[in-house]
Design a protein around this motif. Structure first.
Motif, PDB file in Angstrom:
ATOM      1  N   ARG A 101       2.222   1.819  -3.422  1.00 49.54           N
ATOM      2  CA  ARG A 101       1.193   2.340  -4.333  1.00 49.54           C
ATOM      3  C   ARG A 101       0.921   3.813  -4.058  1.00 49.54           C
ATOM      4  NH1 ARG A 101      -4.545  -0.541  -4.056  1.00 49.54           N
ATOM      5  NH2 ARG A 101      -4.344   0.296  -1.945  1.00 49.54           N
ATOM      6  N   SER A 152      -6.321  10.314   2.782  1.00 46.60           N
ATOM      7  CA  SER A 152      -6.444   9.199   1.838  1.00 46.60           C
ATOM      8  C   SER A 152      -7.292   9.532   0.607  1.00 46.60           C
ATOM      9  CB  SER A 152      -7.026   7.967   2.544  1.00 46.60           C
ATOM     10  OG  SER A 152      -6.085   7.392   3.416  1.00 46.60           O
ATOM     11  N   ASN A 171       0.825  -1.212   0.000  1.00 43.09           N
ATOM     12  CA  ASN A 171       0.000   0.000   0.000  1.00 43.09           C
ATOM     13  C   ASN A 171       0.854   1.255   0.000  1.00 43.09           C
ATOM     14  OD1 ASN A 171      -2.386  -1.451  -0.014  1.00 43.09           O
ATOM     15  ND2 ASN A 171      -2.653  -1.371   2.203  1.00 43.09           N
ATOM     16  N   ALA A 222      -5.660   4.311   3.199  1.00 47.71           N
ATOM     17  CA  ALA A 222      -5.014   3.861   1.967  1.00 47.71           C
ATOM     18  C   ALA A 222      -3.725   3.084   2.253  1.00 47.71           C
ATOM     19  CB  ALA A 222      -4.716   5.049   1.054  1.00 47.71           C
TER      20      ALA A 222
END
Length: 232
Positions: A9, A203, A6, A222
């Motif tokens: 990303r 997020s 995560n 996120a």
């Protein structure tokens, strides 16, 4: 996906948004908002290279400090800070992002003075001027920043904001741009362009915040996944 995946990303999205704004991804500090995530999750984020971890609740922060949850990354306090809990945060948090009243600044000054340290803070701007939210109004933050220059044990490092939760994307962008304007004005006129943190974006909107000029984003779900509010 794992916390490490995560984070990778999110960093990709940060880099893309930064490039769109003509900036480099290294200009953006990624704070993992680790509220309601345990020490193991924090350690996983640190191992994955998170820039800092941010806590909203003093009690949770103190517990996780005792579990060495933040070892290897700076700790930021990003939630509403009550004056009677300042002593538990000053000296432990590298940055208090939510300095949102003159009385709180004075309390931080007092606590830091007793420890013989200088506490870094961000001035919280209540950009939506919401009655239920702490923070300085856009009209008063410049004067507060000027007053803070007289404090011996508090160092202002920038500003932070959280737009109203029900704002549309267009409204959010307007709020971000307005706070960036305040930040630039304060930085140029009071701090000789030495401020470094414009903390805005979470997020759901951190990419827009970066495009608007944010140098720091606070990302929770996120990175760590959805929070279970039934089991705080």
């Amino acid at each position: 996906m794992s916390i490490a995946e995560n984070i990778a990303r999110v960093r990709e999205h940060i880099a893309a948004a930064a490039r769109e704004a003509g900036r480099g991804p290294d200009e953006i500090t990624l704070v993992g908002a680790s509220k309601m995530n345990d020490a193991a999750a924090c350690r996983e984020a640190v191992a994955a290279g998170i820039d800092a971890l941010g806590e909203n609740r003093v009690q949770e922060m103190v517990q996780k400090l005792g579990e060495n949850a933040y070892e290897g990354a700076p700790l930021h306090f990003i939630g509403h800070l009550q004056r009677n809990k300042v002593k538990q945060v000053v000296g432990h948090a590298a940055l208090i992002q939510s300095a949102g009243s003159s009385a709180l600044l004075e309390e931080i000054e007092k606590a830091a003075g007793k420890l013989g340290i200088v506490q870094d803070v961000l001035l919280e701007v209540n950009i939506g001027q919401e009655e239920a939210k702490s923070g300085f109004s856009p009209n008063e933050v410049f004067a507060v920043a000027e007053q803070a220059l007289s404090l011996s044990h508090v160092r202002v490092r920038g500003v932070m904001t959280i737009p109203p939760f029900d704002a549309s994307r267009e409204e959010n962008l307007h709020y971000f741009e307005e706070v960036r304007g305040l930040y630039v004005d304060i930085n140029e006129k009071l701090f000789h362009n030495k401020l470094i943190y414009l903390s805005m974006g979470m997020s759901g909107d951190y990419e827009d915040a970066i495009r608007a000029g944010a140098t720091m984003v606070r990302v929770g779900t996120a990175i760590f996944g959805a929070r279970n509010y039934q089991n705080p």
